[in-house]
Design a protein around this motif. Structure first.
Motif, PDB file in Angstrom:
ATOM      1  N   LEU A 380       0.829  -1.194   0.000  1.00  0.00           N
ATOM      2  CA  LEU A 380       0.000   0.000   0.000  1.00  0.00           C
ATOM      3  C   LEU A 380       0.869   1.253   0.000  1.00  0.00           C
ATOM      4  N   VAL A 381       0.434   2.256  -0.726  1.00  0.00           N
ATOM      5  CA  VAL A 381       1.066   3.581  -0.688  1.00  0.00           C
ATOM      6  C   VAL A 381      -0.018   4.609  -0.396  1.00  0.00           C
ATOM      7  N   GLY A 382       0.424   5.786   0.020  1.00  0.00           N
ATOM      8  CA  GLY A 382      -0.517   6.876   0.246  1.00  0.00           C
ATOM      9  C   GLY A 382      -1.268   6.799   1.559  1.00  0.00           C
ATOM     10  N   ALA A 383      -0.860   5.934   2.473  1.00  0.00           N
ATOM     11  CA  ALA A 383      -1.538   5.853   3.770  1.00  0.00           C
ATOM     12  C   ALA A 383      -1.165   7.053   4.629  1.00  0.00           C
ATOM     13  N   LYS A 384      -2.133   7.603   5.331  1.00  0.00           N
ATOM     14  CA  LYS A 384      -1.866   8.715   6.234  1.00  0.00           C
ATOM     15  C   LYS A 384      -1.022   8.235   7.403  1.00  0.00           C
ATOM     16  N   LYS A 385      -0.101   9.081   7.849  1.00  0.00           N
ATOM     17  CA  LYS A 385       0.873   8.618   8.838  1.00  0.00           C
ATOM     18  C   LYS A 385       0.255   8.267  10.187  1.00  0.00           C
ATOM     19  N   THR A 400       3.391  -1.065   4.012  1.00  0.00           N
ATOM     20  CA  THR A 400       3.166   0.272   3.443  1.00  0.00           C
ATOM     21  C   THR A 400       4.505   0.859   3.022  1.00  0.00           C
ATOM     22  N   ILE A 401       4.483   1.667   1.977  1.00  0.00           N
ATOM     23  CA  ILE A 401       5.670   2.381   1.523  1.00  0.00           C
ATOM     24  C   ILE A 401       5.367   3.874   1.552  1.00  0.00           C
ATOM     25  N   SER A 402       6.247   4.619   2.229  1.00  0.00           N
ATOM     26  CA  SER A 402       6.121   6.073   2.331  1.00  0.00           C
ATOM     27  C   SER A 402       7.488   6.686   2.043  1.00  0.00           C
ATOM     28  N   THR A 403       7.522   7.988   1.887  1.00  0.00           N
ATOM     29  CA  THR A 403       8.773   8.669   1.534  1.00  0.00           C
ATOM     30  C   THR A 403       9.209   9.638   2.629  1.00  0.00           C
ATOM     31  N   PHE A 404      10.495  10.001   2.572  1.00  0.00           N
ATOM     32  CA  PHE A 404      11.044  11.058   3.435  1.00  0.00           C
ATOM     33  C   PHE A 404      12.096  11.821   2.639  1.00  0.00           C
TER      34      PHE A 404
END
Length: 505
Positions: A380-385, A400-404
């Motif tokens: 999943l991407v785009g999940a709220k933190k 989940t994959i998120s960016t920094f």
């Protein structure tokens, strides 16, 4: 399910006794519970359902066996535990078949790694006990006095084990507890109870005295609850969920029983801009092992924005190539979830995440081709933190994959959780590895590697991930009462002879 005799079942060619093991004997119960395989949701066996009566009997047997086992010289206890290790190695195939059928984990993993590690849990702590506990004169010079530090066995240890790796996670506590001179009562998980029964056979064949090792089968409510509240236990080790841990803590508190808890995790994987991308992708895809039913798994993946597109594409491609199916097939990479209830919990997590705005790049639901309890590897991407999927332990094949953009942001995101079991960093910068590993709130931090730990190293979690550390001397700290005996240089009948007294050690 094929019954061959009363209480004996054939599990993929291996004979397993479904009764308790108490005081060196098989003990039946008036009632049973049904053990169901996640592979096909078919019953495997009817297993003895223990109650407070069986718990009382097991604790009594353990207490009766304790004095002689504790008094046994460390070298003799260690020799018995090495025979247990040899018995496990001789039955790797049997143990692998039974555990795979029982909890749906991959048979190839058991054959190549898990069951050899189960044997090592006994051999390594037998060796460590001889080295650490076999030399009682650990003396500390004082002000003319001699101080001797010894590790005395605590008594009866209750061990409640989880279903995702029942034998391995049980024995890395059973091994040091027995090596230290304690006796054991184990309550296996009702969703995967059978390898504990085989372990009892191996213990008996290795010459473990009656009552030193006991197994009480049953549910948490009927067998686990009376065990955790029993006044006859001296230590309690539990691996499982946070809510259950809270209930157990209240029960154990009445008797002031020390606890060792290994609980949940929501571990991060941090991939920095200077990372070896091949390595990062390999580690990311590895998180689907055991259908994601691993407390240490890096469920939250944070990747530097400069690498995000390529990393995400390659992880999706790698996970899509994983073969899902029967775990008894050596080619299978991802198996089924443990139970129908757990399957519905995982489905609920994903459905709510999608409704909350997350986007599935892979999976997102059941494997319709296989049916049953097979849930597709899901990215999943785009999940709220602050969403549920980012804060609660899912314990399934979901990441989940998120960016920094900055190092500080990566650390902040990684630590934004009540859990603190593990974290993984992939970076080519040694200085960054030192800074970030020091800043992460986790009991274990892996840098450019994953799932590596020597049995002499400490293991445990921070926050809601647990209480205490085990491994090496940390295990013996928990499973023993540490005593300091202080000897005066004066007042001895043989003063001046140099015998029995002395000054500085």
């Amino acid at each position: 399910m094929t019954e061959t005799t009363d209480h004996l079942v054939d599990v993929d060619g291996v004979q397993v006794d479904t009764r308790h093991w108490i005081g060196g004997e098989r003990v039946a119960s008036a009632s049973t519970f049904t053990d169901i395989s996640p592979i096909d949701e078919q019953p495997i066996a009817e297993v003895a359902a223990g109650t407070s009566a069986e718990v009382d009997a097991a604790v009594a047997a353990a207490r009766a066996a304790f004095p002689a086992w504790a008094a046994l010289p460390v070298a003799e206890r260690s020799a018995i535990l090495r025979r247990v290790a040899e018995g496990i190695e001789a039955r790797v195939e049997d143990l692998s078949r039974v555990e795979t059928r029982d909890n749906g984990s991959l048979i190839r993993s058991h054959r190549r790694g898990v069951m050899p590690r189960v044997a090592m849990n006994f051999r390594a702590f037998a060796d460590f006990a001889e080295h650490q506990l076999g030399h009682p004169d650990m003396e500390v010079p004082g002000r003319g006095h001699r101080e001797r530090v010894t590790y005395d066995p605590a008594g009866v240890v209750a061990i409640i084990t989880p279903w995702n790796a029942p034998l391995m996670l049980a024995t890395w506590r059973i091994g040091p507890a027995m090596a230290a001179g304690n006796t054991i009562v184990v309550k296996p998980p009702e969703w995967a109870p059978l390898t504990a029964s085989l372990l009892a056979d191996i213990m008996h064949e290795a010459g473990v005295p009656a009552g030193v090792f006991n197994v009480v089968q049953g549910t948490g409510a009927e067998a686990g609850a009376p065990l955790t509240a029993h006044p006859g236990i001296n230590r309690l080790a539990f691996t499982g969920s946070v809510p259950t841990a809270g209930v157990i803590a209240k029960a154990a508190a009445t008797n002031i029983v020390p606890l060792s808890y290994e609980l949940g995790g929501k571990s991060p994987l941090l991939v920095f801009e200077d990372a070896d991308l091949d390595l990062a992708v390999e580690i990311a895809v590895e998180q689907f092992d055991n259908a994601g039913q691993v407390c240490l798994k890096a469920a939250r993946m944070y990747v530097h924005s400069s690498l995000a597109e390529e990393f995400t594409r390659r992880v999706v491609e790698g996970a899509a190539k994983l073969t899902q199916g029967d775990p008894r097939d050596e080619s299978t990479d991802v198996s089924a979830l443990i139970s129908r209830r757990h399957f519905e919990q995982i489905s609920g997590f994903v459905e709510r995440a999608l409704a909350d705005g997350a986007e599935p790049l892979l999976g997102g639901g059941p494997n319709e081709e296989l049916g049953g309890l097979y849930f597709r590897p899901t990215i999943l991407v785009g999940a709220k933190k602050d969403s549920e999927i980012m804060t609660e332990e899912v314990f399934g094949p979901v990441v989940t994959i998120s960016t920094f953009d900055t190092e500080d942001e990566a650390v902040t995101l990684a630590n934004d959780t009540p859990f603190g079991l593990a974290a993984t960093i992939v970076t080519g910068d040694r200085d960054r590895a030192e800074r970030v590993s020091a800043a992460l709130d986790a009991g274990t931090v892996w840098v450019n590697c994953f799932f590596v730990r020597d049995l002499n190293a400490p293991f445990g979690g921070n926050g809601k991930s647990g209480i205490g550390r085990e491994g090496g001397i940390w295990s013996f700290d928990f499973y023993t009462d540490i005593k300091n005996s202080v000897f005066s240089p004066t007042g001895w009948a043989d003063a001046g002879t140099g015998e029995g007294g002395g000054t500085d050690g």
